[in-house]
Design an enzyme around this catalytic site. Structure first.
Site, PDB file in Angstrom:
ATOM      1  N   CYS A 167       0.848  -1.187   0.000  1.00 44.49           N
ATOM      2  CA  CYS A 167       0.000   0.000   0.000  1.00 44.49           C
ATOM      3  C   CYS A 167       0.887   1.241   0.000  1.00 44.49           C
ATOM      4  CB  CYS A 167      -0.919   0.005   1.217  1.00 44.49           C
ATOM      5  SG  CYS A 167      -1.911   1.519   1.378  1.00 44.49           S
ATOM      6  N   CYS A 172      -1.506   7.080   5.851  1.00 42.14           N
ATOM      7  CA  CYS A 172      -2.608   6.314   6.447  1.00 42.14           C
ATOM      8  C   CYS A 172      -2.029   5.079   7.118  1.00 42.14           C
ATOM      9  CB  CYS A 172      -3.636   5.912   5.393  1.00 42.14           C
ATOM     10  SG  CYS A 172      -4.991   4.897   6.063  1.00 42.14           S
ATOM     11  N   CYS A 203      -4.497   0.345   8.526  1.00 43.01           N
ATOM     12  CA  CYS A 203      -4.245  -1.097   8.388  1.00 43.01           C
ATOM     13  C   CYS A 203      -2.936  -1.420   9.113  1.00 43.01           C
ATOM     14  CB  CYS A 203      -4.173  -1.495   6.919  1.00 43.01           C
ATOM     15  SG  CYS A 203      -5.740  -1.304   6.034  1.00 43.01           S
ATOM     16  N   GLN A 238     -22.123  -6.624   7.519  1.00 43.47           N
ATOM     17  CA  GLN A 238     -20.705  -6.958   7.601  1.00 43.47           C
ATOM     18  C   GLN A 238     -19.956  -6.407   6.389  1.00 43.47           C
ATOM     19  OE1 GLN A 238     -19.421  -8.254  10.194  1.00 43.47           O
ATOM     20  NE2 GLN A 238     -20.898  -9.585  11.206  1.00 43.47           N
ATOM     21  N   TYR A 297     -29.340  -8.782  18.665  1.00 46.65           N
ATOM     22  CA  TYR A 297     -28.483  -7.870  17.903  1.00 46.65           C
ATOM     23  C   TYR A 297     -28.468  -8.339  16.444  1.00 46.65           C
ATOM     24  CZ  TYR A 297     -26.642  -7.296  22.696  1.00 46.65           C
ATOM     25  OH  TYR A 297     -26.502  -7.133  24.056  1.00 46.65           O
ATOM     26  N   ASN A 354     -24.899 -11.486  18.477  1.00 44.57           N
ATOM     27  CA  ASN A 354     -23.865 -10.870  17.631  1.00 44.57           C
ATOM     28  C   ASN A 354     -23.724  -9.408  18.050  1.00 44.57           C
ATOM     29  OD1 ASN A 354     -22.006 -10.417  15.556  1.00 44.57           O
ATOM     30  ND2 ASN A 354     -23.613  -9.890  14.098  1.00 44.57           N
ATOM     31  N   CYS A 384     -16.840  -9.682  17.344  1.00 52.70           N
ATOM     32  CA  CYS A 384     -15.758  -8.981  16.648  1.00 52.70           C
ATOM     33  C   CYS A 384     -14.669  -8.552  17.622  1.00 52.70           C
ATOM     34  CB  CYS A 384     -16.298  -7.773  15.879  1.00 52.70           C
ATOM     35  SG  CYS A 384     -17.087  -6.532  16.918  1.00 52.70           S
TER      36      CYS A 384
END
Length: 374
Positions: free
Chosen positions: A3, A11, A14, A211, A240, A306, A333
């Site tokens: 990247c 940035c 990530c 998602q 959820y 969830n 998550c």
């Protein structure tokens, strides 16, 4: 994956960029297993890998710069726009759309909002791509003045970006770190984007959560459905539930399924999908998951949860612990909050688990576990 934005230091979102993908996936799998080891002798399935690049079906881009030279991406520490329209984790359709939208901003004179000065109109552009290549484009603006300008350019936008099936303006007038406001003005004939996930075609409305990785979401829904079908419950709650992904995937003849979600827009999406699929045995309720559980006369045979990153919390975990529900499927998550919730439910043990890499190039992951009373 390489990247140029990451290499240039503009940035750093990530955080695992440059780490070999096999190493990323192995590290996430190991982390989840170690965190959850105290809560049961789980049968762990092989982790689900993702495409390393082009996996994100949604881009949430800050608009900065000027009308004649807008940036689409993020803001730096000084509140100035940093352009990321070639971001490699976004889907190809989104990357192709962002330059078109930048030209649209200029042509329609949509003045970017300047955070340090608290002036301007256009704050964000949110773009979602379906598996069929169709787009939902949402402009988030400071006031409804933007509505007329976007509406006036719709014909040209449709010609330049024919994949844009849904176009809206969301009004968020406050100067604070909240992306969306309550007011959503739909400018196109269509108000929903169809997201094909396995055998289910979800109807996604503008303010509905979905998602961000469609391929891995398909694997997640399939895994949970397989666990539920193996148990064979007559009644299921999907707490959820969002747009109803789990509830609709576990629907079966003779099985009563109820989904609960605070977002009314998400519930409208879920109900539309259930109606189109001819699933009268699947119902959806708008409301708080914990309040719904605590007020119910009788519990179901199986519960799917969830929750957001913070987890289900002490109250719902306590209800599950004393409910008599035999099986729980927990999709998380955040494995750390999952572990905290499991500590509050000592009667349940992790019988099976799987890491699903919803977020390559980052430290985030999705973990699904099947819990049964020990």
């Amino acid at each position: 994956m390489d990247c140029s934005y990451f290499d240039a230091g503009v940035c750093r979102s990530c955080t695992l960029m440059g780490v070999p993908y096999a190493e990323q996936l192995d590290g996430k799998d190991r982390q989840a297993r170690e965190l959850l080891a105290p809560y049961g002798d789980a049968a762990w399935l092989a982790p689900v890998a993702s495409a390393e690049a082009g996996y994100r079906n949604k881009a949430k881009m800050v608009v900065g710069g000027t009308v004649d030279q807008p940036t689409i991406g993020i803001l730096d520490e000084a509140g100035r726009g940093v352009d990321l329209r070639e971001c490699g984790i976004c889907s190809p359709g989104i990357r192709a759309a962002l330059p078109v939208l930048a030209r649209f901003i200029t042509r329609q004179r949509l003045e970017p909002y300047r955070v340090p000065e608290r002036r301007g109109e256009l704050k964000y552009v949110l773009v979602t791509e379906s598996p069929d290549g169709e787009l939902m484009v949402r402009f988030v603006a400071r006031s409804d003045q933007t509505v007329a300008r976007v509406r006036a350019g719709l014909g040209r936008l449709a010609a330049d970006l024919p994949s844009a099936r849904v176009v809206t303006v969301n009004v968020q007038p406050e100067h604070k770190a909240v992306v969306e406001g309550d007011t959503e003005v739909v400018l196109t004939r269509e108000s929903t984007l169809t997201m094909r996930v396995g055998a289910v075609s979800l109807r996604l409305r503008p303010q509905s959560f979905f998602q961000t990785n469609t391929e891995v979401a398909t694997a997640l829904y399939g895994q949970v459905a397989a666990w539920v079908d193996e148990i064979g419950p007559a009644s299921v709650w999907d707490l959820y539930c969002g747009v109803g992904g789990f509830a609709l995937h576990v629907a079966a003849p003779g099985r009563r399924v109820v989904g609960v979600e605070t977002s009314r827009e998400a519930v409208r999406s879920a109900r539309a999908t259930a109606a189109a699929a001819g699933l009268p045995q699947v119902a959806f309720r708008a409301g708080d998951a914990t309040a719904f559980a605590l007020s119910a006369a009788t519990p179901p045979e199986l519960v799917i949860v969830n929750p957001p990153r913070r987890g289900i919390g002490a109250e719902l975990a306590g209800w599950l612990e004393g409910s008599g529900v035999g099986s729980v499927v927990y999709s998380s998550c955040n494995p750390k909050s999952l572990a905290h919730d499991l500590a509050r439910m000592p009667s349940y043990r992790v019988r099976a688990g799987r890491v699903l890499d919803m977020f390559p190039q980052t430290g985030h992951m999705e973990v699904a576990v099947l819990l049964e009373r020990g």
